[in-house]
Every structure is written in structure tokens, then in C-alpha cells.
Design an enzyme around this catalytic site. Structure first.
Site, PDB file in Angstrom:
ATOM      1  N   LYS A 108      42.393  50.817  45.907  1.00 25.05           N
ATOM      2  CA  LYS A 108      41.135  51.032  45.181  1.00 25.05           C
ATOM      3  C   LYS A 108      40.065  50.077  45.716  1.00 25.05           C
ATOM      4  O   LYS A 108      40.286  48.868  45.782  1.00 25.05           O
ATOM      5  CB  LYS A 108      41.347  50.766  43.683  1.00 25.05           C
ATOM      6  N   HIS A 110      37.725  44.322  44.759  1.00 25.71           N
ATOM      7  CA  HIS A 110      36.418  44.350  44.099  1.00 25.71           C
ATOM      8  C   HIS A 110      35.461  43.419  44.817  1.00 25.71           C
ATOM      9  O   HIS A 110      35.847  42.334  45.242  1.00 25.71           O
ATOM     10  CB  HIS A 110      36.534  43.910  42.636  1.00 25.71           C
TER      11      HIS A 110
END
Lengths: 199, 199
Positions: A122, A98
Site C-alpha cells: 500500500k 506513508h
């Protein structure tokens, strides 16, 4: 593509029943009495957009215990944990990166995905320009199975567009929004239907 | 992105008034009395998905006359015409490649776009798999200003997703559909609004 609904407490489960899988955010609520189902278990640190502040060992221990108890299909673990942490889980691992400030350059992102240890990587980074999206789209084209999209209201379209390039999950919310740019579950379903990619 | 509505006769103009520019398809109808406005003029041959069958000189002459009369912003010319044809037009040229059978490999498409003589290159090819879309998406990422999407109902999402990767036009219809997979103008507007990319 699978619609994931991120929930912060058990009371949101009923609203999320049309989703394909539920993400339990341990940093947002208590899920001790969750019924059997399809789950991703996540325990997000403050630096990564969550609420957890504290000891890393305790965080991992709680993540492992909960993943085991709910028979999680996936656990979401941050990309910077040590290799040994990934061995603690029986389920599939989503290794996540992130960045709430910016979208790094392509080489940086490529390097992350190429060195993944989990089953899926991700990438969720702050969107600032269409060039950021082109970089994420390129990553999806080059690396099958990658989950990637831009954070931010202005770039919420990337959550849908990413799924059309093979990103396996679209993260949605019910009740209150859990991240900037998430679609409400029903809204995501409507858009996908209009686009002709889901019944 | 600009919403283009492809029309087959003047009676469709009123329904298309929310679009940013209108494509007049000379092979579908007569546009002699069209009012001043923003236009793309196209005279599509049967092999490229249109209705025109006949002499190529007559086709180009009519295309030129109409583009001049309506003060077209763009003319759409097929990629296989001779260089000299492009000099006949005062407006910007969209050089187009259509393939209703398949989506050729990336090198073939890249070669077309790299050798473009017009202001924009347009690629519209039959979609058969998500790999076809990844190829088109890569083309959009690598070549700014390219118009590209997949033909077919199952791949209509690519018309919207392409615009999010910088493709300057989304071709829509009003009244009757003019190509497989086109969105109705109002439907396209609704989707773009839900995606947060248009007011």
C-alpha cells in the site's frame, strides 16, 4: 474493489455496515468487544499519520493479539519493520508506505513494491500535482494488487480513480474523517453507482 | 478538463449551456443558424460511429465550410485522411481513431499517437476488460494532451477517469445519448463536483 471503512471506536460499526471490510485503528480506539466480522487491523505510528507513540515491541504485540482475537482477514504493517515481524501473523499482510510530505519519484515507489514481503503493498503519499497521480496510476498499471492513492483533499478523486485501475481497497470514513481526502462511505457508494461500477 | 456536449440539433444548445464547448455533429443535424460560441465541428462517417455515408470530398468540403462559418475552435478529423486534408483548416485539429469492435494493443495505439499530425489525438475504442482501460490509461500517462477513453456503458467510468489523467475533454450528451457510455451533462457535473475536481 472493496470499500473499507476506517473506524476509531465500536460505536462507528453500525454506521459502517454497508462497507465490505472494516479497518480497526488500534491507535484511535479500543476494540476489545468487537463482534465477529471482516477486519483489517492497523496500529498506526504518529510518523505514519496515526496516534501511536511508544515502544515498537509493544505495538507489534498488541497488533498481533488483536489480529488473532478478531480473526482479522488482513493486518496492516509498515514497510520498514524487520522481516521477522511479518511471520508473526496468520492472516494476509498489507505492507504500507506513508509519506505526508510528498510523492517520491517512480523508481523509488517501484522499488518498494517490487521488494514487498506482504500480500499487498500500500502506497499513500501526499499529492501536489497531476504528475504525482500519473506516477501512482503507472504503479497500479504495472503492479497488480497494489493499493495506492494520493493523500489530501484536492486529490481525493485518486481514491476512486485508483480502484478503477485495480487498487483493491477504497478507504472511507463514517462519523469523523480519519485521513485527509477520505470519502464518507455513503458518498463513495453514490459516486461509484453514478460511475456505473457498483450497484 | 473541458466538458464537451455533443449535439445533434440546434434545439439542444439551450440544454447544453453549462458545457465548456459544443460539438456540432454535422452527420446528425443541420447547424446553419447556430449562434456564435465555442465549437468543435465533426462530420462522422458510419464506420466511425456516425451517420454519414457518401463521397469523401463532399464530406470534407462541408466540414471545412461549417468550421469556417462557426469560427470553430476545433475540427475533428478521422486519422486515416490524407495529410493535405489537415491543411484545409485554420482551427486546431483533433485527429480521431474509433474502433467499435475492440481496443487494439498498446504498440498500435502508441504508434497512432506518436504519428499524429493534428493538435490532439483522440482514441475511442470498445472496452471489454480492465486491461483495455489500463492500456488507455498508460497512453494518457505517456502522451500529454491525448484524448482517450473506452466506448460502452460498462466502461463509462473511463470518460471521467481519463480526464483525471489529463485527457482534455469529457464528451457528454443532452437530450438523447450520442454514443454508448456518454454521461448526461448534468450527471457528469455532479460526479466531478463530488470528486472535488470541479466547482
Amino acid at each position: 474493489m472493496r470499500l473499507v471503512t476506517t473506524i476509531s471506536n465500536i460505536s462507528e460499526l453500525e454506521m459502517a455496515k454497508k462497507s465490505d471490510i472494516i479497518e480497526l485503528r488500534l491507535d484511535l480506539g479500543n476494540f476489545e468487544n468487537v463482534p465477529p466480522g471482516k477486519y483489517i487491523v492497523t496500529y498506526r505510528r504518529k510518523a505514519d499519520g496515526g496516534l501511536y507513540v511508544g515502544n515498537e515491541e509493544e505495538r507489534i504485540a498488541k497488533l498481533r493479539d488483536n489480529a488473532k482475537r478478531v480473526k482479522a482477514e488482513f493486518v496492516d504493517i509498515e514497510f520498514d519493520v524487520e522481516d521477522s515481524i511479518l511471520d508473526l501473523f496468520d492472516c494476509d499482510v498489507i505492507e504500507s508506505y506513508h509519506n505526508f510530505k510528498e510523492t517520491p519519484n517512480y523508481e523509488f515507489l517501484k522499488n518498494l513494491v517490487e521488494n514487498k514481503r506482504g500480500d499487498h503493498f500500500k502506497v499513500a503519499t501526499m499529492g501536489r500535482s497531476i504528475e504525482d497521480w500519473k506516477r501512482i496510476a503507472k504503479l497500479l498499471i504495472e503492479f497488480d494488487g497494489t493499493i495506492a492513492f494520493l493523500i489530501g483533499e484536492k486529490f481525493k478523486f485518486t481514491r476512486i480513480a485508483a480502484a478503477m485501475l485495480g487498487s483493491p481497497f477504497i478507504y472511507c470514513y463514517v462519523g469523523s474523517k480519519k485521513a485527509p481526502g477520505q470519502f464518507e462511505l455513503e458518498e463513495a457508494l453514490k459516486i461509484l453507482k453514478k460511475l456505473g461500477v457498483r450497484e
